[in-house]
Design an enzyme around this catalytic site. Structure first.
Site, mmCIF file in Angstrom:
data_model
loop_
_atom_site.group_PDB
_atom_site.id
_atom_site.type_symbol
_atom_site.label_atom_id
_atom_site.label_comp_id
_atom_site.label_asym_id
_atom_site.label_seq_id
_atom_site.Cartn_x
_atom_site.Cartn_y
_atom_site.Cartn_z
ATOM 1 C CG PHE A 87 -2.132 -0.791 1.166
ATOM 2 C CD1 PHE A 87 -2.576 -1.324 -0.029
ATOM 3 C CD2 PHE A 87 -2.868 -1.043 2.315
ATOM 4 C CE1 PHE A 87 -3.730 -2.087 -0.089
ATOM 5 C CE2 PHE A 87 -4.027 -1.804 2.267
ATOM 6 C CZ PHE A 87 -4.458 -2.328 1.058
ATOM 7 C CD GLU A 88 0.417 6.735 -2.867
ATOM 8 O OE1 GLU A 88 0.763 7.919 -2.922
ATOM 9 O OE2 GLU A 88 -0.512 6.266 -3.569
ATOM 10 N N GLY A 89 0.372 3.872 1.516
ATOM 11 C CA GLY A 89 0.442 4.415 2.865
ATOM 12 C C GLY A 89 1.540 3.829 3.729
ATOM 13 N N GLY A 116 1.090 9.028 -5.691
ATOM 14 C CA GLY A 116 2.276 8.264 -6.100
ATOM 15 C C GLY A 116 2.154 7.699 -7.497
#
Length: 257
Positions: free
Chosen positions: A53-55, A134
């Site tokens: 995940f980008e997080g 992103g």
């Protein structure tokens, strides 16, 4: 439900996308269809697939019926393999550790460039969109899969703005722009599965979904598509694929339509 069968267009997107994923891959996925597709692949044929995940979450544990609304939501971290800063996630991309990225956008053009920035004139846009996040990093450094509804207003000859690069202007223009890895791999829609010619890098049809004609695909595309006369049919979602998908999303938050 669609009139063509007993599954929705979103379920079709998730199943067809899941079939493109392989065991052992690291997949950059967002919430919704990308997460459902990646988790479906894990459950059925790719147990060694890792979701990123980008997080900052690596290997999230997806609880059926509790799909996270955002990649930054705390439930994503529960029983995950690792949690790291967002900057470290981008470093994984830059070091070449991520195989596949799932993307979406308001527009896609014949070379696979995506626009999620704005529609219309940049000085006076009709619509402002969320922007890149992103997206540029992901599309620049991974093999990309796009899952989206097939509509003429989305499939345009040239995007209003390149938020996330595909094959730029075709041919070797991506490499000439300094993007020597990755590229657009597949576009999965509710009508077809599309790829890109290895020389011109223009979008072409690889498979038509059940009940869909070549004319219907072309009519919903804003540029000329290469559609072979002998283009194959995709296999419709199987009962076990739909069962797992519906277990993951019992409230149909992402698969109702």
């Amino acid at each position: 439900m669609t009139e063509r069968s007993h599954y929705t267009a979103s379920e079709l997107l998730a199943v067809m996308s899941a079939r493109l994923l392989h065991d052992g891959q690291i997949v950059f996925a967002g919430v919704g269809i990308p997460l459902l597709a990646a988790t479906l692949a894990q459950r059925l044929h790719a147990p060694g697939l890792t979701i990123l995940f980008e997080g900052g979450v690596v290997g999230p544990f997806v609880v059926p019926g509790e799909l996270p609304p955002s990649t930054n939501e705390q439930r994503c971290t529960r029983r995950a393999n690792m949690v790291m800063p967002i900057t470290d996630v981008l470093l994984l991309l830059q070091r070449g550790y991520v195989d596949v990225g799932f993307m979406g956008g308001a527009q896609i053009d014949r070379f696979g460039n995506l626009n999620s920035s704005f529609i219309g004139d940049p000085d006076d846009p009709k619509t402002r969109l969320p922007g890149t996040g992103g997206g540029n990093d992901i599309s620049s450094l991974t093999q990309m899969i796009v899952a989206m509804k097939h509509e003429k207003r989305r499939f345009v000859s040239e995007v209003d703005f390149i938020t996330s690069p595909g094959f730029i202007s075709g041919g070797d223009s991506r490499a000439q722009s300094g993007l020597i890895s990755g590229g657009m791999y597949r576009v999965v829609t509710d009508l077809a599965v599309l790829g890109f010619d290895k020389d011109t890098r223009e979008m072409c049809v690889l498979g038509l979904h059940p009940g869909v004609s070549a004319e219907e695909v072309q009519d919903n595309t804003g540029f000329d598509l290469h559609i072979p006369s002998d283009v194959p049919r995709t296999q419709p979602p199987e009962s076990n694929e739909l069962a797992v998908l519906r277990e993951l999303d019992p409230d149909r938050l992402y698969t109702a339509n």
